[in-house]
Design an enzyme around this catalytic site. Sequence first.
Site, PDB file in Angstrom:
ATOM      1  N   GLY A   1      80.210  50.759  34.565  1.00 23.14           N
ATOM      2  CA  GLY A   1      81.529  50.149  34.574  1.00 23.14           C
ATOM      3  C   GLY A   1      82.343  50.406  33.328  1.00 23.14           C
TER       4      GLY A   1
ATOM      5  CG  ASP B   1      75.483  57.060  40.063  1.00 25.53           C
ATOM      6  OD1 ASP B   1      75.051  55.919  40.289  1.00 25.53           O
ATOM      7  OD2 ASP B   1      76.657  57.282  39.724  1.00 25.53           O
ATOM      8  CB  SER B   2      72.945  53.903  43.412  1.00 25.14           C
ATOM      9  OG  SER B   2      74.121  53.295  42.897  1.00 25.14           O
ATOM     10  N   GLY B   3      75.463  56.102  43.876  1.00 22.26           N
ATOM     11  CA  GLY B   3      76.680  56.277  44.654  1.00 22.26           C
ATOM     12  C   GLY B   3      77.595  55.072  44.613  1.00 22.26           C
ATOM     13  N   GLY B   4      77.225  54.047  43.837  1.00 27.48           N
ATOM     14  CA  GLY B   4      78.060  52.847  43.762  1.00 27.48           C
ATOM     15  C   GLY B   4      79.481  53.143  43.337  1.00 27.48           C
ATOM     16  CG  PHE B   5      82.255  55.682  40.129  1.00 25.95           C
ATOM     17  CD1 PHE B   5      83.129  54.868  39.424  1.00 25.95           C
ATOM     18  CD2 PHE B   5      82.653  56.979  40.425  1.00 25.95           C
ATOM     19  CE1 PHE B   5      84.370  55.335  39.019  1.00 25.95           C
ATOM     20  CE2 PHE B   5      83.886  57.463  40.015  1.00 25.95           C
ATOM     21  CZ  PHE B   5      84.752  56.626  39.321  1.00 25.95           C
TER      22      PHE B   5
ATOM     23  CB  CYS C   1      79.668  77.990  19.866  1.00 24.63           C
ATOM     24  SG  CYS C   1      78.976  77.463  21.461  1.00 24.63           S
TER      25      CYS C   1
ATOM     26  CG  ASP D   1      76.332  49.662  40.196  1.00 25.95           C
ATOM     27  OD1 ASP D   1      76.367  50.595  41.033  1.00 25.95           O
ATOM     28  OD2 ASP D   1      76.738  49.799  39.030  1.00 25.95           O
TER      29      ASP D   1
ATOM     30  CD  GLN E   1      78.773  47.601  36.599  1.00 28.04           C
ATOM     31  OE1 GLN E   1      79.811  47.481  35.946  1.00 28.04           O
ATOM     32  NE2 GLN E   1      78.448  48.734  37.211  1.00 28.04           N
TER      33      GLN E   1
END
Length: 390
Positions: free
Chosen positions: A231, A97-101, A319, A151, A203
């Site tokens: 988002g 992940d780009s780190g935008g969040f 399980c 983003d 987005q």
Amino acid sequence: MSPDPQAAFGFETTQQCARARAGVFSTPHGPVETPQFMPVGTLASVKSLDPDDLTRLGATMILSNAYHLRLRPGDELIRTMGGLHRFMQWHGPVLTDSGGFQVFSLEGLRKIQEEGVEFRSHLDGSLQQFTPESVMRIERNLGADVIMQFDHVVPGQSPHDLAQVAMERSIRWLERCRTEFQRLLVDDPNAPTPVQALFPIVQGGIHADLRVASARAIQGVGDWVGYGIGGLSVGEAKPDMYAMLDVVDAELPTDRPRYLMGVGFPEDLVEGVARGVDLFDCVAPTRMGRTGAFFTSTGRRSIKNAQWRTDPTPLEEGCQCAACTRFSKAYIRHLFIAEEILGLRLLSLHNVHFLVALMREARAAVMNGTFEGWSRDWLARYHSSKTATP
């Protein structure tokens, strides 16, 4: 001549049942059968789990985070160690992940401009800047197979005007990401993973018109190996999230994988598969495991509850995870109450296994042509308990 990511990656739908798909996503580090849940190793580690644990429970692709790894230990260091795969000894596909969040969640610590985002590190307060170009270089150094664009993320219930500003900026940043990404493919051929795939991110908040505009604009920017849907699961109601997936499903190409970012509760995975989503990730299974919560087919439970004190049964009957095949609820509760680290590890292992196995079940149902009935029955059973832990 620039290397062609389309030649190194591929996606084939092997079966479809209504809008749910079973497919295979090919990557430089191996194939990924979809639908698939990707365990999250934010800091190059799925908390408390060894890569061998992940292999045994059936995970084939994992996620790490560019923001956190940039700050610690540093993307340059990871590159000198051979990239993420070698650094963490995971030999299957990796997505970063780009780190935008993470950047946009630093309320009060960051300043958003068209050039990028200036922010203070949550570790030491040092001044940092992320731009579309710098994030592409960070993700190049990390060496994941799939990298995400930088983003602009806003809260799930953001009004139309704010969601539109963020969506349109994300498109402009995508164009810059693509330019730098293509430059790096040529100018940096000795990166840990020489050919990577850049995914754009749809987005638009909970506004259907913005989601449509975003999906169409992204396709106008380039031909993509796959698509991210971002988002969502950031504060909006679940019906709103599902409605946006319906909108996006109608707009994105059916011959490319779709990745729903940051979504990982069991019911949301099943609902997402029903709406054409192929890949999911979330920190929830390990985060919940560290707080004593565990998944079952009839809802979430807390191992702290006194009712499990003398219970000899496993966390979930049937399980096949290493926790359920060896230990009782009574034992795991004892570990948790006694603050033994093994308790956190066993719950985390069970929760990750639960989601990976759930996606195997969903895939099998699609392959058998029974997904609609299977998902309806599964969701009814999961929501049936009135005592499920919120």
